[in-house]
Design an enzyme around this catalytic site. Structure first.
Site, PDB file in Angstrom:
ATOM      1  N   ASP A   1      49.270 -59.977  -0.514  1.00  0.00           N
ATOM      2  CA  ASP A   1      50.536 -60.585  -0.155  1.00  0.00           C
ATOM      3  C   ASP A   1      49.762 -61.920  -0.515  1.00  0.00           C
ATOM      4  OD1 ASP A   1      52.710 -62.522   0.652  1.00  0.00           O
ATOM      5  OD2 ASP A   1      53.085 -60.977   2.358  1.00  0.00           O
ATOM      6  N   MET A   2      50.540 -62.821  -1.011  1.00  0.00           N
ATOM      7  CA  MET A   2      50.135 -64.676  -1.782  1.00  0.00           C
ATOM      8  C   MET A   2      50.400 -65.907  -0.423  1.00  0.00           C
ATOM      9  SD  MET A   2      52.849 -64.960  -4.782  1.00  0.00           S
ATOM     10  CE  MET A   2      54.991 -64.762  -4.542  1.00  0.00           C
TER      11      MET A   2
ATOM     12  N   HIS B   1      59.406 -71.048  -9.239  1.00  0.00           N
ATOM     13  CA  HIS B   1      60.959 -71.442  -8.746  1.00  0.00           C
ATOM     14  C   HIS B   1      61.000 -70.473  -7.666  1.00  0.00           C
ATOM     15  CE1 HIS B   1      62.165 -68.831 -12.747  1.00  0.00           C
ATOM     16  NE2 HIS B   1      61.263 -67.769 -11.133  1.00  0.00           N
TER      17      HIS B   1
ATOM     18  N   GLU C   1      49.075 -58.261  -6.761  1.00  0.00           N
ATOM     19  CA  GLU C   1      50.408 -58.189  -6.438  1.00  0.00           C
ATOM     20  C   GLU C   1      51.513 -57.388  -5.375  1.00  0.00           C
ATOM     21  OE1 GLU C   1      53.396 -59.038  -6.645  1.00  0.00           O
ATOM     22  OE2 GLU C   1      54.464 -59.603  -8.714  1.00  0.00           O
TER      23      GLU C   1
ATOM     24  N   GLY D   1      51.148 -63.197  -8.029  1.00  0.00           N
ATOM     25  CA  GLY D   1      52.407 -62.689  -8.724  1.00  0.00           C
ATOM     26  C   GLY D   1      53.184 -61.896  -9.113  1.00  0.00           C
TER      27      GLY D   1
ATOM     28  N   LYS E   1      52.978 -67.471 -12.858  1.00  0.00           N
ATOM     29  CA  LYS E   1      53.561 -67.445 -14.387  1.00  0.00           C
ATOM     30  C   LYS E   1      55.292 -67.033 -13.264  1.00  0.00           C
ATOM     31  CE  LYS E   1      54.713 -64.222 -16.614  1.00  0.00           C
ATOM     32  NZ  LYS E   1      55.925 -64.245 -15.750  1.00  0.00           N
TER      33      LYS E   1
END
Length: 381
Positions: free
Chosen positions: A266-267, A284, A246, A223, A280
């Site tokens: 795609d993670m 969140h 990404e 990401g 990073k």
């Protein structure tokens, strides 16, 4: 996704709450106390929107760069500034002065009165709005958070309280933020620029404290946006092979960086095998279940002694009237508005995510004003 990072180097953000409230209340609190009228002070709160909109207008008019280009101690009149703005409006200087005097009264610009009228200059606050030699400033973050698509989402933030499972951005725009960014080039570009600028500012501070990159040979940034974070790391540590992982529409805007390979994917589906992984301002963005899924995919991609390096603002256990609390609380509301279950977390909550994903040990490295580097180790060190 993050927008508070600039507070690490820029006092205009570390004091923005103070500035807003002081501007709203400064002229009315004393009068209210004398007369016993509480509603008068509330009038200032009702106009808080004016300051960020005035600031955005000044940025879009290039005011701060114009003053900076005139010299380090330049004091320019509205007419001086308008002369550098492409407009034929005969009343432009009068209108600009009305915007700038608000910024002056809010300590975002210095302001002096001469025989000819007011003149404006840069101060400690507004210098953060001028691009450095590395072309870095906090402007991209300001422009993103005040973008119409973002601001409109906040009109529905009350629905998060009234109804379960509501995501204000999705309700406003009919799709999630990352889908929207994939379709709207303006928002995609603004977001990528904001994250890139924030990353550069963040890593200036991270490198002063955290030494965990020194002995790495390979690092996959999951990401990683357009690759700004990884490029900063590889530039500082050229022995590292960097892989920026990404979504395809983000990689499409990514420049080439020495030592960095861009890999689309795609993670949530999987992560490239890696000796070490960087996350990073990723966790969140998501609720606990999705965050654990991302971390489990990272766990699978790591060798037995592998590590996930996480960079996030961390909520203090006890909230206070300070930058550490404010830096985590502001993006927390932004996450509430934009992302499904996105939120800021405490160290205890991050440790819980790591353990739920199978990691054996967590380490925390406080950086500055709430920013932390965390290491999630697959086995105990």
């Amino acid at each position: 996704m993050c927008t508070s990072l600039s507070e690490l180097k820029c006092p205009v953000f570390s004091t923005k709450r103070k500035l807003l409230l002081e501007f709203a209340l400064r002229t009315s609190v004393d009068m209210a106390a004398q007369e016993g009228v509480n509603y008068l002070s509330g009038l200032g709160l009702s106009r808080l929107i004016c300051l960020p909109m005035a600031l955005r207008a000044a940025i879009e008019l290039n005011v701060f760069e114009i003053i900076s280009q005139a010299g380090p101690d330049a004091q320019l009149s509205p007419s001086d500034i308008v002369a550098k703005i492409p407009t034929k409006n005969p009343s432009a200087a009068i209108s600009l002065d009305r915007i700038l005097r608000m910024l002056g009264a809010s300590s975002i610009l210095s302001v002096s009165t001469t025989k000819s009228g007011r003149v404006y200059g840069l101060n400690e606050e507004s210098r953060c709005l001028v691009a450095s030699e590395d072309k870095v400033s906090v402007v991209p973050m300001l422009l993103f958070t005040s973008d119409k698509a973002v601001v409109e989402s906040f009109y529905n933030i009350k629905d998060v309280v009234l109804e379960e499972g509501v995501i204000p951005f999705d309700r406003t725009h009919g799709m999630d933020f990352f889908q929207y960014a994939g379709k709207e080039e303006r928002v995609n570009k603004s977001f990528n620029q904001a994250m890139g600028a924030g990353s550069t500012i963040a890593f200036d501070e991270v490198f002063k404290v955290y030494k965990g990159f020194d002995n790495l040979k390979e690092l996959v940034d999951v990401g990683g946006g357009i690759g700004t974070s990884l490029s900063n790391i590889v530039a500082k540590h050229p022995h590292i092979r960097g892989i920026n992982f990404e979504l395809p529409h983000v990689i499409g805007d990514a420049p080439d960086y020495p030592g960095v390979e861009h890999v689309p994917g795609d993670m949530f589906e999987g992560v490239p095998n890696a000796q070490n992984i960087l996350l990073k301002w990723v966790l969140h963005d998501w609720d606990d279940d999705r965050s654990i899924k991302i971390l489990k995919n990272c766990w699978k991609a790591l060798p037995e002694n592998g590590t996930v390096i996480v960079i996030e603002f961390v909520l203090p256990q006890v909230l206070g009237n300070n930058a550490e609390s404010f830096n985590a609380l502001t993006p927390d509301l932004l996450m509430m508005a934009l992302n499904p279950g996105g939120k800021e977390r405490t160290t205890i909550e991050f440790d819980g995510l790591a353990k739920a994903a199978g990691f054996a040990e967590t380490k925390f490295f406080p950086i500055s004003q709430g920013l932390h580097v965390m290491e999630f180790h697959k086995i105990n060190c």
